[in-house]
Design a protein around this motif. Structure first.
Motif, PDB file in Angstrom:
ATOM      1  N   UNK A   5       0.838  -1.220   0.343  1.00 49.01           N
ATOM      2  CA  UNK A   5      -0.463   0.045   0.068  1.00 49.01           C
ATOM      3  C   UNK A   5       0.490   1.482  -0.268  1.00 49.01           C
ATOM      4  N   UNK A   6       2.458   1.191   0.274  1.00 47.40           N
ATOM      5  CA  UNK A   6       3.186   2.390   0.310  1.00 47.40           C
ATOM      6  C   UNK A   6       2.880   3.312  -1.244  1.00 47.40           C
ATOM      7  N   UNK A   7       3.211   2.756  -2.362  1.00 47.21           N
ATOM      8  CA  UNK A   7       2.910   3.432  -3.196  1.00 47.21           C
ATOM      9  C   UNK A   7       1.665   4.141  -3.323  1.00 47.21           C
ATOM     10  N   UNK A   8      -0.119   4.181  -2.659  1.00 44.85           N
ATOM     11  CA  UNK A   8      -0.677   4.352  -2.752  1.00 44.85           C
ATOM     12  C   UNK A   8      -0.462   5.121  -2.019  1.00 44.85           C
ATOM     13  N   UNK A   9      -0.146   5.516  -0.556  1.00 47.90           N
ATOM     14  CA  UNK A   9      -0.877   6.170   0.291  1.00 47.90           C
ATOM     15  C   UNK A   9       0.742   7.008  -0.057  1.00 47.90           C
ATOM     16  N   UNK A  10       1.491   6.799  -0.293  1.00 42.52           N
ATOM     17  CA  UNK A  10       2.602   8.071   0.047  1.00 42.52           C
ATOM     18  C   UNK A  10       2.832   9.268  -0.738  1.00 42.52           C
ATOM     19  N   UNK A  11       1.852   9.783  -1.841  1.00 42.27           N
ATOM     20  CA  UNK A  11       1.034  10.723  -2.137  1.00 42.27           C
ATOM     21  C   UNK A  11       0.490  11.655  -1.618  1.00 42.27           C
ATOM     22  N   UNK A  12      -0.285  11.162  -1.276  1.00 47.65           N
ATOM     23  CA  UNK A  12      -0.797  11.789  -0.079  1.00 47.65           C
ATOM     24  C   UNK A  12      -0.337  12.240   0.851  1.00 47.65           C
ATOM     25  N   UNK A  13       0.508  11.875   1.007  1.00 52.21           N
ATOM     26  CA  UNK A  13       1.228  11.934   2.896  1.00 52.21           C
ATOM     27  C   UNK A  13       2.326  13.424   1.971  1.00 52.21           C
ATOM     28  N   UNK A  14       3.103  12.526   1.631  1.00 47.14           N
ATOM     29  CA  UNK A  14       3.444  13.896   0.647  1.00 47.14           C
ATOM     30  C   UNK A  14       2.519  15.576   0.270  1.00 47.14           C
ATOM     31  N   UNK A  15       1.389  15.601  -0.516  1.00 46.22           N
ATOM     32  CA  UNK A  15       0.388  16.471  -0.451  1.00 46.22           C
ATOM     33  C   UNK A  15      -0.207  17.576   0.624  1.00 46.22           C
ATOM     34  N   UNK A  16      -0.583  16.524   1.792  1.00 48.19           N
ATOM     35  CA  UNK A  16      -0.672  17.113   2.903  1.00 48.19           C
ATOM     36  C   UNK A  16       0.842  17.015   3.782  1.00 48.19           C
ATOM     37  N   UNK A  17       1.976  17.271   3.439  1.00 51.41           N
ATOM     38  CA  UNK A  17       2.544  17.901   3.879  1.00 51.41           C
ATOM     39  C   UNK A  17       3.761  19.343   3.117  1.00 51.41           C
ATOM     40  N   UNK A  18       2.745  19.045   1.709  1.00 52.98           N
ATOM     41  CA  UNK A  18       2.985  20.431   1.143  1.00 52.98           C
ATOM     42  C   UNK A  18       4.495  19.924   0.490  1.00 52.98           C
ATOM     43  N   UNK A  19       4.698  18.775   0.214  1.00 53.75           N
ATOM     44  CA  UNK A  19       5.945  18.475  -0.747  1.00 53.75           C
ATOM     45  C   UNK A  19       5.685  18.162  -2.058  1.00 53.75           C
ATOM     46  N   UNK A  20       6.288  17.739  -2.848  1.00 55.89           N
ATOM     47  CA  UNK A  20       6.386  17.853  -4.346  1.00 55.89           C
ATOM     48  C   UNK A  20       5.842  17.246  -4.769  1.00 55.89           C
ATOM     49  N   UNK A  21       4.663  16.239  -5.215  1.00 58.93           N
ATOM     50  CA  UNK A  21       4.770  15.062  -5.915  1.00 58.93           C
ATOM     51  C   UNK A  21       5.394  15.016  -7.442  1.00 58.93           C
ATOM     52  N   UNK A  22       5.398  13.432  -7.619  1.00 60.36           N
ATOM     53  CA  UNK A  22       6.285  12.821  -8.562  1.00 60.36           C
ATOM     54  C   UNK A  22       5.132  13.207 -10.021  1.00 60.36           C
ATOM     55  N   UNK A  23       5.569  12.764 -11.340  1.00 57.52           N
ATOM     56  CA  UNK A  23       4.547  13.406 -12.386  1.00 57.52           C
ATOM     57  C   UNK A  23       3.393  12.296 -12.361  1.00 57.52           C
ATOM     58  N   UNK A  24       3.313  11.574 -11.541  1.00 51.64           N
ATOM     59  CA  UNK A  24       1.784  10.066 -11.933  1.00 51.64           C
ATOM     60  C   UNK A  24       1.009  10.646 -10.334  1.00 51.64           C
ATOM     61  N   UNK A  25       1.831  10.700  -9.662  1.00 50.88           N
ATOM     62  CA  UNK A  25       0.728  11.042  -8.405  1.00 50.88           C
ATOM     63  C   UNK A  25       0.163  12.446  -8.964  1.00 50.88           C
ATOM     64  N   UNK A  26       0.920  13.506  -9.441  1.00 48.54           N
ATOM     65  CA  UNK A  26       0.293  14.549  -9.401  1.00 48.54           C
ATOM     66  C   UNK A  26      -0.664  14.685 -10.441  1.00 48.54           C
ATOM     67  N   UNK A  27      -0.311  13.957 -12.029  1.00 48.16           N
ATOM     68  CA  UNK A  27      -1.258  13.462 -12.856  1.00 48.16           C
ATOM     69  C   UNK A  27      -2.596  12.742 -12.089  1.00 48.16           C
ATOM     70  N   UNK A  28      -2.349  11.523 -11.620  1.00 50.39           N
ATOM     71  CA  UNK A  28      -4.223  10.751 -10.217  1.00 50.39           C
ATOM     72  C   UNK A  28      -4.332  11.269  -9.558  1.00 50.39           C
ATOM     73  N   UNK A  29      -3.833  12.897  -8.732  1.00 51.46           N
ATOM     74  CA  UNK A  29      -4.870  13.669  -7.624  1.00 51.46           C
ATOM     75  C   UNK A  29      -4.733  14.768  -8.251  1.00 51.46           C
TER      76      UNK A  29
END
Length: 109
Positions: A5-29
């Motif tokens: 599940x880490x690959x699904x959860x990591x982008x959300x944590x990065x978003x909540x912390x105001x960190x940059x998202x990788x391109x795939x996560x940014x496209x998904x979210x």
């Protein structure tokens, strides 16, 4: 901690912390908005907290909650529901004049 599940959860944590998202996560979210996005954020944040609490009882401190916006309050309400099934303790510190709004949001349903 989260295994597959880490690959699904990591982008959300990065978003909540105001960190940059990788391109795939940014496209998904970026393709999800409004209530659907809030539900995904809440679900995945809840899973992170549950995984941590599975290892040991966990306390989550939220300070200055009088400054919380409505979107964050809804997120907190949803995530705090996880504490009913997991050894999670939420400590929420806020000024007394905002008590009714926070109490209403976090009251058991």
């Amino acid at each position: 901690l989260l295994g597959d599940e880490a690959d699904e959860v990591a982008p959300v944590c990065r978003l909540l912390l105001g960190m940059e998202l990788d391109p795939d996560a940014a496209a998904f979210l970026g393709g999800i908005e409004g209530e659907a996005r809030e539900q995904i954020l809440a679900q995945r944040l809840r899973r992170v907290l549950e995984a941590i609490a599975e290892r040991r009882p966990t306390a989550v401190l939220i300070d200055d909650a009088q400054w919380i916006d409505q979107s964050s309050l809804r997120l907190l309400e949803s995530v705090a529901g996880a504490s009913l099934a997991s050894p999670l303790l939420f400590l929420i510190v806020y000024r007394p004049e905002v008590e009714p709004a926070i109490r209403a949001a976090l009251a058991p349903h």
